[in-house]
Design a protein around this motif. Structure first.
Motif, PDB file in Angstrom:
ATOM      1  N   GLU A  47     -20.542  34.560  -9.307  1.00  0.00           N
ATOM      2  CA  GLU A  47     -20.749  34.391 -10.895  1.00  0.00           C
ATOM      3  C   GLU A  47     -19.460  33.604 -11.210  1.00  0.00           C
ATOM      4  N   LEU A  48     -19.434  32.547 -11.958  1.00  0.00           N
ATOM      5  CA  LEU A  48     -18.122  31.971 -12.045  1.00  0.00           C
ATOM      6  C   LEU A  48     -17.439  31.778 -13.344  1.00  0.00           C
ATOM      7  N   GLY A  49     -16.196  31.591 -13.244  1.00  0.00           N
ATOM      8  CA  GLY A  49     -15.410  31.446 -14.451  1.00  0.00           C
ATOM      9  C   GLY A  49     -14.866  29.643 -14.261  1.00  0.00           C
ATOM     10  N   LEU A  58     -17.037  20.820 -18.123  1.00  0.00           N
ATOM     11  CA  LEU A  58     -17.326  22.021 -17.859  1.00  0.00           C
ATOM     12  C   LEU A  58     -18.653  22.489 -18.453  1.00  0.00           C
ATOM     13  N   GLU A  59     -18.788  22.100 -19.563  1.00  0.00           N
ATOM     14  CA  GLU A  59     -20.355  22.205 -20.212  1.00  0.00           C
ATOM     15  C   GLU A  59     -21.575  21.635 -19.219  1.00  0.00           C
ATOM     16  N   SER A  60     -21.278  20.438 -18.976  1.00  0.00           N
ATOM     17  CA  SER A  60     -22.233  19.678 -17.969  1.00  0.00           C
ATOM     18  C   SER A  60     -22.584  20.566 -16.629  1.00  0.00           C
ATOM     19  N   LEU A  61     -21.513  21.034 -16.024  1.00  0.00           N
ATOM     20  CA  LEU A  61     -21.471  21.955 -14.965  1.00  0.00           C
ATOM     21  C   LEU A  61     -22.134  23.303 -14.900  1.00  0.00           C
ATOM     22  N   GLN A  62     -21.699  23.821 -16.198  1.00  0.00           N
ATOM     23  CA  GLN A  62     -22.440  25.160 -16.346  1.00  0.00           C
ATOM     24  C   GLN A  62     -24.121  25.016 -16.675  1.00  0.00           C
ATOM     25  N   ALA A  63     -24.364  23.802 -17.149  1.00  0.00           N
ATOM     26  CA  ALA A  63     -25.776  23.485 -17.406  1.00  0.00           C
ATOM     27  C   ALA A  63     -26.586  23.321 -16.296  1.00  0.00           C
ATOM     28  N   GLU A  64     -25.713  22.810 -15.032  1.00  0.00           N
ATOM     29  CA  GLU A  64     -26.347  22.415 -13.710  1.00  0.00           C
ATOM     30  C   GLU A  64     -26.310  23.809 -12.709  1.00  0.00           C
ATOM     31  N   LEU A  65     -25.475  24.859 -13.064  1.00  0.00           N
ATOM     32  CA  LEU A  65     -25.345  25.958 -12.198  1.00  0.00           C
ATOM     33  C   LEU A  65     -26.415  26.852 -12.365  1.00  0.00           C
ATOM     34  N   LYS A  66     -27.159  27.678 -11.386  1.00  0.00           N
ATOM     35  CA  LYS A  66     -28.269  28.713 -11.632  1.00  0.00           C
ATOM     36  C   LYS A  66     -27.292  29.933 -11.215  1.00  0.00           C
ATOM     37  N   THR A  67     -26.364  30.234 -12.020  1.00  0.00           N
ATOM     38  CA  THR A  67     -25.642  31.468 -11.906  1.00  0.00           C
ATOM     39  C   THR A  67     -25.124  31.781 -13.361  1.00  0.00           C
ATOM     40  N   LYS A  68     -24.627  32.820 -13.554  1.00  0.00           N
ATOM     41  CA  LYS A  68     -23.717  33.278 -14.608  1.00  0.00           C
ATOM     42  C   LYS A  68     -22.289  32.309 -14.484  1.00  0.00           C
ATOM     43  N   VAL A  69     -22.122  31.414 -15.514  1.00  0.00           N
ATOM     44  CA  VAL A  69     -21.139  30.787 -15.698  1.00  0.00           C
ATOM     45  C   VAL A  69     -20.188  31.062 -17.035  1.00  0.00           C
ATOM     46  N   VAL A  70     -19.086  31.267 -17.092  1.00  0.00           N
ATOM     47  CA  VAL A  70     -18.226  31.089 -18.269  1.00  0.00           C
ATOM     48  C   VAL A  70     -17.291  30.126 -18.173  1.00  0.00           C
ATOM     49  N   ASP A  84      -3.128  33.850 -21.719  1.00  0.00           N
ATOM     50  CA  ASP A  84      -3.889  34.947 -22.472  1.00  0.00           C
ATOM     51  C   ASP A  84      -5.324  34.229 -22.371  1.00  0.00           C
ATOM     52  N   GLN A  85      -5.616  33.017 -22.321  1.00  0.00           N
ATOM     53  CA  GLN A  85      -6.929  32.424 -22.324  1.00  0.00           C
ATOM     54  C   GLN A  85      -7.451  32.787 -20.919  1.00  0.00           C
ATOM     55  N   VAL A  86      -6.920  32.730 -19.733  1.00  0.00           N
ATOM     56  CA  VAL A  86      -7.454  33.109 -18.488  1.00  0.00           C
ATOM     57  C   VAL A  86      -7.830  34.366 -18.433  1.00  0.00           C
ATOM     58  N   GLY A  87      -6.972  35.401 -19.137  1.00  0.00           N
ATOM     59  CA  GLY A  87      -7.280  36.544 -19.015  1.00  0.00           C
ATOM     60  C   GLY A  87      -8.565  37.136 -19.802  1.00  0.00           C
ATOM     61  N   GLU A  88      -8.825  36.260 -20.912  1.00  0.00           N
ATOM     62  CA  GLU A  88      -9.895  36.519 -21.791  1.00  0.00           C
ATOM     63  C   GLU A  88     -11.406  36.024 -20.931  1.00  0.00           C
ATOM     64  N   LEU A  89     -11.186  34.973 -20.221  1.00  0.00           N
ATOM     65  CA  LEU A  89     -12.276  34.280 -19.266  1.00  0.00           C
ATOM     66  C   LEU A  89     -12.669  35.481 -18.274  1.00  0.00           C
ATOM     67  N   VAL A  90     -11.593  36.091 -17.600  1.00  0.00           N
ATOM     68  CA  VAL A  90     -11.907  36.975 -16.758  1.00  0.00           C
ATOM     69  C   VAL A  90     -12.733  38.249 -17.247  1.00  0.00           C
ATOM     70  N   ASP A  91     -12.067  38.536 -18.605  1.00  0.00           N
ATOM     71  CA  ASP A  91     -12.894  39.615 -19.296  1.00  0.00           C
ATOM     72  C   ASP A  91     -14.576  39.286 -19.699  1.00  0.00           C
ATOM     73  N   GLY A  94     -16.534  39.411 -16.615  1.00  0.00           N
ATOM     74  CA  GLY A  94     -16.626  40.712 -16.040  1.00  0.00           C
ATOM     75  C   GLY A  94     -15.914  41.207 -14.751  1.00  0.00           C
ATOM     76  N   GLY A  95     -14.752  40.621 -14.469  1.00  0.00           N
ATOM     77  CA  GLY A  95     -13.959  40.734 -13.517  1.00  0.00           C
ATOM     78  C   GLY A  95     -13.705  39.673 -12.597  1.00  0.00           C
ATOM     79  N   MET A  96     -12.615  39.689 -11.549  1.00  0.00           N
ATOM     80  CA  MET A  96     -12.611  38.353 -10.793  1.00  0.00           C
ATOM     81  C   MET A  96     -12.381  38.919  -9.253  1.00  0.00           C
ATOM     82  N   ASP A  97     -12.926  38.367  -8.204  1.00  0.00           N
ATOM     83  CA  ASP A  97     -12.703  38.828  -6.889  1.00  0.00           C
ATOM     84  C   ASP A  97     -12.047  37.726  -6.140  1.00  0.00           C
ATOM     85  N   LEU A  98     -12.100  36.529  -6.641  1.00  0.00           N
ATOM     86  CA  LEU A  98     -11.537  35.124  -5.967  1.00  0.00           C
ATOM     87  C   LEU A  98     -10.967  34.421  -7.185  1.00  0.00           C
ATOM     88  N   MET A  99      -9.880  33.738  -6.908  1.00  0.00           N
ATOM     89  CA  MET A  99      -9.188  32.672  -7.560  1.00  0.00           C
ATOM     90  C   MET A  99      -9.086  31.553  -6.698  1.00  0.00           C
TER      91      MET A  99
END
Length: 265
Positions: A47-49, A58-70, A84-91, A94-99
């Motif tokens: 799942e991707l942020g 970003l919106e076009s890529l989000q529409a293309e991918l078949k997974t949860k994308v924020v 602050d914004q990247v913190g909101e994105l991670v929240d 639902g978490g982050m394993d890889l950046m």
């Protein structure tokens, strides 16, 4: 010893809940290697942020991918707001394993010479990179695991007369990542750090394969494929292409007199 127990617990929980998907944040996902890495990680079940400055991409890529994308439009040069914004994105993810941090003002740095261009390179490639990497390190330390991937450059291996600021920035990235990796090793934390070292990579902005003086040029798709392999293998350093290691050896060991005689490479 405590950290080993944490790692075993993570593996145990993953086996109990195999449907729990890993979560990756990609800084610089609007184009180039960042976009292709996002596509490949989605196929791997992540799942991707996704972060970038151009919201429409970003919106076009989000529409293309078949997974949860924020997605989140973030200017990495704006420290307080960006963190602050990247913190909101991670929240929201639902978490982050890889950046993965794939940001660069390479084209301007390489082909334009001015104070403003050099300042942009420092703001984006060095300071912006550090803001995002520092956030990831602190986040991973708090949760006791994670994987940070930064994209540096072959240009960081030696000072190039054509783009000394760019070279210095990329050298900082590689050395910084090595320092963070050693810090995690000495702290015995299961936090991995990968330095990706590309050579010439064709992208949307410029086709290096058509430029004189370039060699072993790869596409963004080829580069992203090798980067994802390096992520899965948790490599410390990955050259793109692997044979670029031969050039690295030359850069590391060639005397200054010969390097300057040939004009760098």
């Amino acid at each position: 010893m405590k950290n080993i127990y944490v790692l075993f617990l993570i593996i145990f929980v993953s086996n109990l809940y195999p449907d729990v998907k890993k979560k990756a944040v990609i800084i610089g996902a609007t184009s180039g290697m960042g976009r292709q890495i996002a596509i490949l990680l989605a196929k791997e079940g992540y799942e991707l942020g996704l972060v970038g400055r151009r919201l429409n991409l970003l919106e076009s890529l989000q529409a293309e991918l078949k997974t949860k994308v924020v997605i989140k439009r973030i200017d990495v040069c704006d420290k307080e707001k960006a963190i602050d914004q990247v913190g909101e994105l991670v929240d929201n993810l639902g978490g982050m394993d890889l950046m993965v941090i794939s940001i660069s003002s390479f084209v301007d740095s390489m082909f334009e010479k001015s104070f403003e261009v050099d300042k942009k390179t420092l703001d984006v490639d060095l300071v912006g990179f550090w803001y995002m990497a520092d956030f990831a390190v602190r986040y991973f330390e708090k949760q006791n695991y994670g994987h940070l991937v930064g994209i540096s450059s072959m240009s960081g291996l030696r000072g190039d007369a054509r783009c000394p600021v760019y070279c210095g920035v990329k050298a900082f990235i590689s050395t910084y990542l090595e320092g963070i990796r050693n810090k995690m090793i000495q702290a015995k934390l299961p936090i991995y750090v990968t330095d990706v070292v590309p050579g010439w990579v064709d992208n949307e902005a410029i086709t290096f394969s058509e430029k004189p003086g370039t060699y072993w040029v790869v596409s963004t798709i080829e580069a992203a494929g090798q980067i994802v392999k390096a992520i899965k293998a948790k490599k410390k350093r990955a050259f793109i292409m692997p044979r670029q290691f031969l050039i690295a050896l030359l850069l590391w060991h060639m005397p200054d007199s010969i390097y300057n005689w040939i004009g760098g490479f």
